[in-house]
Design a protein around this motif. Structure first.
Motif, short mmCIF file in Angstrom:
data_model
loop_
_atom_site.label_atom_id
_atom_site.label_comp_id
_atom_site.label_asym_id
_atom_site.label_seq_id
_atom_site.Cartn_x
_atom_site.Cartn_y
_atom_site.Cartn_z
N VAL A 185 -122.35 35.14 31.71
CA VAL A 185 -122.46 36.10 30.80
C VAL A 185 -121.98 37.17 31.51
O VAL A 185 -122.48 37.63 32.57
N THR A 186 -121.40 38.26 30.73
CA THR A 186 -120.92 39.50 31.14
C THR A 186 -121.07 40.53 30.03
O THR A 186 -121.47 40.04 29.06
N VAL A 222 -125.71 48.09 26.34
CA VAL A 222 -126.46 46.85 25.92
C VAL A 222 -127.70 47.02 26.74
O VAL A 222 -127.73 47.32 27.74
N PRO A 223 -128.77 46.62 26.06
CA PRO A 223 -130.22 46.67 26.90
C PRO A 223 -130.33 46.11 28.10
O PRO A 223 -129.94 44.80 28.13
N ALA A 224 -130.58 46.63 29.23
CA ALA A 224 -130.66 45.93 30.43
C ALA A 224 -131.89 44.68 30.30
O ALA A 224 -131.49 43.71 31.13
N PRO A 259 -122.13 42.37 35.52
CA PRO A 259 -123.18 42.79 36.38
C PRO A 259 -124.67 42.60 35.77
O PRO A 259 -125.08 42.15 34.94
N ALA A 260 -125.53 42.91 37.11
CA ALA A 260 -126.98 42.71 36.81
C ALA A 260 -127.68 43.76 36.06
O ALA A 260 -126.87 44.75 35.88
N GLY A 261 -128.58 43.52 35.48
CA GLY A 261 -129.44 44.35 34.77
C GLY A 261 -129.80 45.73 35.45
O GLY A 261 -129.81 46.49 34.78
N ARG A 262 -130.11 45.55 36.46
CA ARG A 262 -130.57 46.80 37.31
C ARG A 262 -129.38 47.72 37.52
O ARG A 262 -129.48 48.92 37.29
N ALA A 263 -128.18 47.39 37.70
CA ALA A 263 -127.07 48.02 37.82
C ALA A 263 -126.61 48.64 36.65
O ALA A 263 -126.55 49.98 36.70
N VAL A 264 -126.74 48.01 35.29
CA VAL A 264 -126.57 48.60 34.23
C VAL A 264 -127.55 49.63 33.75
O VAL A 264 -127.04 50.57 33.16
N VAL A 280 -119.95 53.36 46.49
CA VAL A 280 -120.84 53.20 45.02
C VAL A 280 -121.04 51.78 44.86
O VAL A 280 -122.45 51.59 44.58
N ALA A 281 -120.28 50.91 44.77
CA ALA A 281 -120.38 49.47 44.54
C ALA A 281 -121.36 48.95 45.52
O ALA A 281 -122.14 47.99 44.97
N GLU A 282 -121.15 49.22 46.81
CA GLU A 282 -122.07 48.45 47.90
C GLU A 282 -123.36 49.03 47.96
O GLU A 282 -124.22 48.24 47.76
N LYS A 283 -123.67 50.19 47.61
CA LYS A 283 -124.84 50.91 47.54
C LYS A 283 -125.69 50.40 46.21
O LYS A 283 -126.92 50.28 46.41
N LEU A 284 -124.86 49.95 45.31
CA LEU A 284 -125.46 49.57 43.88
C LEU A 284 -125.66 48.10 43.86
O LEU A 284 -126.37 47.53 42.94
N GLU A 285 -125.37 47.51 45.00
CA GLU A 285 -125.23 46.03 45.08
C GLU A 285 -124.58 45.52 43.83
O GLU A 285 -125.16 44.52 43.48
N TYR A 286 -123.35 45.80 43.71
CA TYR A 286 -122.84 45.54 42.11
C TYR A 286 -122.05 44.46 42.57
O TYR A 286 -121.27 44.23 43.35
N THR A 287 -122.03 43.60 41.48
CA THR A 287 -121.10 42.65 41.29
C THR A 287 -120.38 42.52 39.72
O THR A 287 -121.24 42.24 38.90
N GLY A 288 -119.08 42.61 39.85
CA GLY A 288 -118.54 42.86 38.67
C GLY A 288 -117.22 43.80 38.65
O GLY A 288 -116.91 44.14 39.86
#
Length: 386
Positions: A75-76, A82-84, A98-103, A243-251
């Protein structure tokens, strides 16, 4: 995600949100052989119209989320409101990127500003406003400033320019005294953005830096590659990756920047494909929506190489003229389709309204200057900005 864990066609993928970004995702997924379920409460949603399954329900509807969890292999989301909690609920059952935390960070301006500042990333001076007592007095060098509501503000909505404390208090009251960010207005050279994709293993593919101009707070024109110096363009790429790395972002992630005195400041982050990345559909080996599919399915990232200079122009509902019966007439599309270098994209929205994004066109050319000239000519013929 290892090679053995790749999600392959004809698997069903889930999309939270049914706007134009979701529509382009559905198109990319279909071209790759996947099926798509869209969850969106609007029965006329552009993505829902072309999805294999459209669940017309609210984003926190338990039955709808169970249906997605039971039928989708990943899911993306296509927008940050969208509510985290919805993302976190689904993540207990299926991969969610992406993960709910990042959103959650990106959908809340205070959290976003505090994250960027704590991560050591350059941002404009700002103050968090929870009440009138938090509004700086007239002696503060933060003025002139922009007051922005912390949640649900986008495309210039929920924002007010203020020159002093009284104006800030008035705007704060008009916003219902919701938590806000007061951000110093800076003298801008111009604005840029970077769209990137980052997979679960930390591999990153960045698209070229885009130069952006806005009209009434909404993106108007994107020129790619940006006309600024190579040093600024390269630094924007590095900061976006940071930004993406510090956010541990995937997407897929969009990062907007101000350029002030040749220096970059992070303005906003968008945990999704970005309007300024629409040119990738026509001008890059892999577009931002295919990258979104690749990340969520564990496929290797595609090449983000730009093969042609490009200029993207947004088409808002204002372009649709009123007719004598009180409705809307179609623009003169002959002006658009008469240009052999122009690629047209309409979003299938059922009603044209002022300020509503209805579509965009992209002019590609071997010459960036010629692409700019042609795009601005068509933009003028459609009376955009008049």
């Amino acid at each position: 995600m290892s090679l053995s864990n790749m999600i392959l066609p004809p698997a069903m993928l889930g999309m939270l949100g049914g706007g134009q970004l979701g529509r382009f995702f559905v198109i990319a997924a279909h071209e790759m052989g996947f099926k798509v379920t869209v969850l969106d409460p609007d029965k006329n949603s552009p993505a829902g119209k072309i999805a294999d399954v459209h669940i017309c329900a609210k984003y926190d509807d338990e039955a709808a989320l169970k249906q997605m969890a039971d039928t989708c292999q990943a899911v993306t989301t296509e927008f940050e409101n969208v509510p985290a909690a919805t993302l976190e609920t689904l993540a207990k059952v299926v991969p969610v990127h992406p993960a709910g935390r990042a959103v959650a960070i990106a959908q809340h301006r205070v959290s976003e500003k505090n994250f960027l500042k704590s991560a050591g990333l350059p941002v404009a001076p700002f103050a968090v406003i929870d009440g009138d007592a938090d509004i700086p007095d007239d002696n503060s060098d933060i003025y002139p400033a922009i007051l922005k509501v912390s949640r649900f503000g986008y495309d210039g909505k929920g924002q007010a320019r203020v020159a002093n404390a009284n104006e800030a208090k008035k705007a704060f009251a008009e916003f219902g005294q919701e938590e806000c960010v007061l951000e110093k207005m800076l003298k801008l050279d111009y604005e840029v953005s970077v769209v990137l994709a980052r997979d679960v293993n930390g591999h990153v593919a960045t698209f070229p830096t885009a130069e952006n101009s806005h009209l009434n707070g909404i993106l108007d024109v994107s020129i790619v590659p940006a006309r600024g110096s190579d040093a600024v363009n390269h630094q924007a790429q590095k900061l976006a990756i940071s930004v993406a790395e510090k956010l541990e972002y995937t997407g897929v992630l969009g990062v907007e920047f101000f350029v002030c005195g040749g220096e970059l400041l992070v303005n906003e982050i968008a945990p999704r494909p970005h309007n300024s990345g629409h040119y990738t559909i026509d001008a890059c080996v892999t577009n931002q929506f295919e990258q979104q599919v690749r990340v969520m399915t564990g496929l290797p990232l595609g090449s983000s190489r730009q093969h042609s200079p490009a200029v993207m122009v947004n088409l808002l509902g204002d372009v649709w003229p009123d007719n004598i019966s009180g409705g809307k007439s179609e623009p003169n599309w002959r002006l658009v389709f008469g240009n052999a270098q122009l690629k047209m994209h309409l979003y299938g929205k059922h009603e044209a309204r002022a300020g509503r994004k209805m579509g965009h066109f992209t002019v590609i050319n071997v010459s960036r200057d010629e692409a700019i000239k042609q795009a601005l000519q068509v933009r003028s013929e459609l009376n955009i900005g008049d």
